[in-house]
Structures are given as C-alpha cells and as structure tokens.
Write an enzyme that holds these catalytic residues in place. Structure first.
Site, PDB file in Angstrom:
ATOM      1  N   ILE A 109       3.144   4.480  -0.388  1.00  0.00           N
ATOM      2  CA  ILE A 109       4.352   4.792  -1.141  1.00  0.00           C
ATOM      3  C   ILE A 109       4.981   3.525  -1.709  1.00  0.00           C
ATOM      4  O   ILE A 109       5.442   3.502  -2.860  1.00  0.00           O
ATOM      5  CB  ILE A 109       5.351   5.555  -0.254  1.00  0.00           C
ATOM      6  N   SER A 126       0.844  -1.203   0.000  1.00  0.00           N
ATOM      7  CA  SER A 126       0.000   0.000   0.000  1.00  0.00           C
ATOM      8  C   SER A 126       0.877   1.250   0.000  1.00  0.00           C
ATOM      9  O   SER A 126       2.098   1.174   0.176  1.00  0.00           O
ATOM     10  CB  SER A 126      -0.927   0.026   1.232  1.00  0.00           C
ATOM     11  N   TYR A 133       6.746   7.786  16.894  1.00  0.00           N
ATOM     12  CA  TYR A 133       7.029   7.704  15.457  1.00  0.00           C
ATOM     13  C   TYR A 133       8.218   8.585  15.109  1.00  0.00           C
ATOM     14  O   TYR A 133       9.137   8.171  14.393  1.00  0.00           O
ATOM     15  CB  TYR A 133       5.784   8.124  14.679  1.00  0.00           C
ATOM     16  N   SER A 153      11.076  10.523   7.258  1.00  0.00           N
ATOM     17  CA  SER A 153       9.937  11.436   7.294  1.00  0.00           C
ATOM     18  C   SER A 153      10.444  12.824   7.659  1.00  0.00           C
ATOM     19  O   SER A 153      11.567  12.982   8.159  1.00  0.00           O
ATOM     20  CB  SER A 153       8.914  10.969   8.339  1.00  0.00           C
ATOM     21  N   SER A 160      -1.472   8.473   1.762  1.00  0.00           N
ATOM     22  CA  SER A 160      -1.191   7.045   1.852  1.00  0.00           C
ATOM     23  C   SER A 160      -2.077   6.459   2.940  1.00  0.00           C
ATOM     24  O   SER A 160      -2.851   7.175   3.577  1.00  0.00           O
ATOM     25  CB  SER A 160       0.292   6.788   2.172  1.00  0.00           C
ATOM     26  N   LYS A 176      11.988   7.536  13.631  1.00  0.00           N
ATOM     27  CA  LYS A 176      12.548   8.098  12.401  1.00  0.00           C
ATOM     28  C   LYS A 176      13.845   8.862  12.688  1.00  0.00           C
ATOM     29  O   LYS A 176      14.777   8.842  11.867  1.00  0.00           O
ATOM     30  CB  LYS A 176      11.525   9.019  11.728  1.00  0.00           C
TER      31      LYS A 176
END
Length: 338
Positions: free
Chosen positions: A61, A59, A202, A189, A238, A206
């Site tokens: 990207i 799914s 998150y 990100s 996305s 990253k």
C-alpha cells in the site's frame, strides 16, 4: 385515491431500498468514503504540492500510495528500512509524474529506533519546510496460533505497529500544531475493529492504534484543521503477509499463499486518496463479503459474533491442516502438501 397514493409511495420506497441494497452488494467501501470519491474534492486539487510523508513506502500500500500521490503532484517523503527499494520507488515516481528530483526525499527509517524519529522529522522540515500529511503505514502482520507463539512476538508487534507510529506521530504533530493544519492518517485494518484468529497480536496492535487515534482526535478539538484519519482496509494484495510474524520472532512465513482473491492495491489506494482529499475521519475499505463485517460489527454485534466464529473456526482448522488460511474461506482450498 388514498389507496393509489399509498401504493405509489410504497413502490417508491421499495425501489429506493432495492437500489440501496444493490449499491451495498457492489460496494467496496463505506458509503461516506464512496460519496467522497464520487462527488468530493479531487486528489489533484487537494493534494497537489502537499508534502506527504509515507512510512512503509517500499512495498504494498505504501508503494502504491507513492505512485498515485506522485501522479497528482504531491511532494513525497519515502521511508522504510530498505533504502535500495525506496530508491526504486522514487525512480518510478519520477517516471510517472512531472515531479523533479528535489520533490522526492528518500529517508530511511526504522520505526523501532524511536530515538531517531526527531532527527528524521527535522530532516523532512529542512528539505521542505513543512509536513502536510503523515501516512503511518509501516508495520508487520502475523500468522500463528496464540498457544504456540512466543510472547516476544507480541512485544515486537506492539513496538513496531503501535509505538513506532505513535512516536513518529508525536514529533510530526508538534509541527502541525504550530502550523494549525495537517492530516495524520494511519493504516489500521479490519482487524483493528474485528478480532481474527491467527492474528491475535496483529489485531491487538491495530486495536491499540484505533483507540489511541480516536482518543487523540478528541484532544485536538481546538485545532479543527488538523485531521486524524484511520484507514481500515480488508484483505488487500500486498507483501505484508510475506513478512508476517509467525510463532517465533525470527521465523519467517514459509508460504504467503494465493492473494488473487483480495482487493487490488491500486483500487484501495484510489479510495484512500479520496478519503485524504476530503478529510474522512475513518475509512472502511473492503470488497464483499468483508465490507459486510464492518457493518455487522458496528450495528449487530451478536450476529457478527456468530458469523465470525463460523469462519474463524474454519480458518483455524485449515491452518492446522496446512492449508492456506485466507483463500480457504470462500473457495475450495488447495492443499499445500500436494
């Protein structure tokens, strides 16, 4: 005469600066990447017949990467947990390209099961004999306030987003070192460079990826043909938000909100392919005003903190009020309770 010359020079400088400002206003990536996209090597030349392994290919990207890579003739390894979705992506790749069935390997993979990563890598090598590009794209996002979030959520984010990609990279990198060539690209990100409320875990995962791959890049100076590339998208349409962690490990998002304000997945992936084709080491991909944040954090962090706090406070307030946290930045939000 001297006054006229100075006036002409000042006019030229003014025109140049104005043009650069206009370029920046309409830009959706850093200038290095845009230059590569405009005049660099085309994906059809750089990536044709290359073996590209994509994680998170079912799914978002990852899925769009599969389609665009298939269109330029790359051979593909599609990995994610949902095997049925991988077969769906494979069928569409075959429809969009001249690839044959043997050119696309569906390889189910759980990044959390690190003990399987060696055998998965061996399976790719058995099928194709080489791995030219690894795209670490698998992972999950987060939407929750730290004070309300179970610590297990943070463990899950680090295990999946960070350690899962690091583990797979180690096995693939050993092969690339033997060959002396390859690209390891990791989808980070904007929050890998800039902190964001509601995404503390998150963002931490990253940031960890950024630090790890920046350090790894310097370890590989004896292998100049091995490129470590980090991809830093801003908001992109996305499904990653749909599957985001919340306050508890097994609690799913109730509403992902409207994503129509975000960059299209197609445009994001076109820029990624331009970066991969020209071995760009770090890609900033975002529409304005998010692209501006990359530059502010890089060059004027004090101003960046001020602006980030303004928007961050608004984002938290909207989240607490039950409004969509993302779309509420620059447009009047629609109350979810209505």
């Amino acid at each position: 005469m001297e006054v006229c010359v100075c006036s002409v020079l000042l006019l030229c400088v003014g025109i140049y600066l104005t043009l650069q400002l206009l370029r920046f206003i309409i830009a959706d990536a850093d200038f290095t990447l845009l230059w590569a996209a405009a005049v660099g090597t085309r994906p059809g030349m750089a990536l044709k017949q290359k073996v590209v392994w994509i994680t998170g290919a079912s799914s978002g990207i990852g899925e769009e990467l599969a389609y665009q890579l298939a269109a330029v003739g790359a051979r593909l390894v599609l990995s994610a947990r949902r095997e049925n979705e991988l077969h769906r992506v494979r069928r569409k790749c075959l429809e969009l390209s001249s690839l044959e069935e043997k050119d696309i390997l569906v390889l189910p993979l759980d990044l959390l099961e690190r003990s399987t990563h060696r055998e998965k890598t061996d399976a790719v090598l058995q099928q194709f004999g080489q791995i030219d590009v690894l795209v670490n794209n698998g992972g999950r996002s987060q939407r929750s306030l730290f004070i309300d979030t179970d610590i297990d959520v943070y463990g899950g984010l680090m295990e999946l987003n960070f350690l899962g990609s690091v583990s797979l990279t180690q096995h693939v990198l050993r092969h690339m070192i033997c060959r002396g060539d390859g690209i390891i690209a990791t989808v980070s990100s904007i929050v890998g460079l800039v902190g964001a409320p509601l995404s503390t875990g998150y963002s931490a995962s990253k940031h960890a990826l950024q630090g790890f791959f920046n350090s790894l890049r310097t370890e590989l100076t004896d292998y100049p043909n091995i490129t470590i590339s980090t991809i830093c998208p801003g908001p992109v349409m996305s499904q990653i938000v749909n599957n985001a962690f919340t306050e508890q490990v097994n609690k799913l998002m109730s509403d992902a909100g409207d994503q129509s304000h975000k960059m299209s997945t197609e445009r994001c992936v076109r820029l990624i392919l331009a970066g991969l084709s020209n071995r760009v080491k770090e890609m900033w991909i975002a529409q304005q005003p998010f692209l501006l944040f990359f530059y502010l954090w890089q060059y004027t962090p004090t101003l960046a903190w001020y602006i980030t706090n303004l928007f961050g406070r608004k984002r938290v307030q909207n989240f607490k009020a039950g409004l969509d946290a993302d779309t509420a930045y620059f447009i009047k939000p629609k109350d979810k309770t209505k």
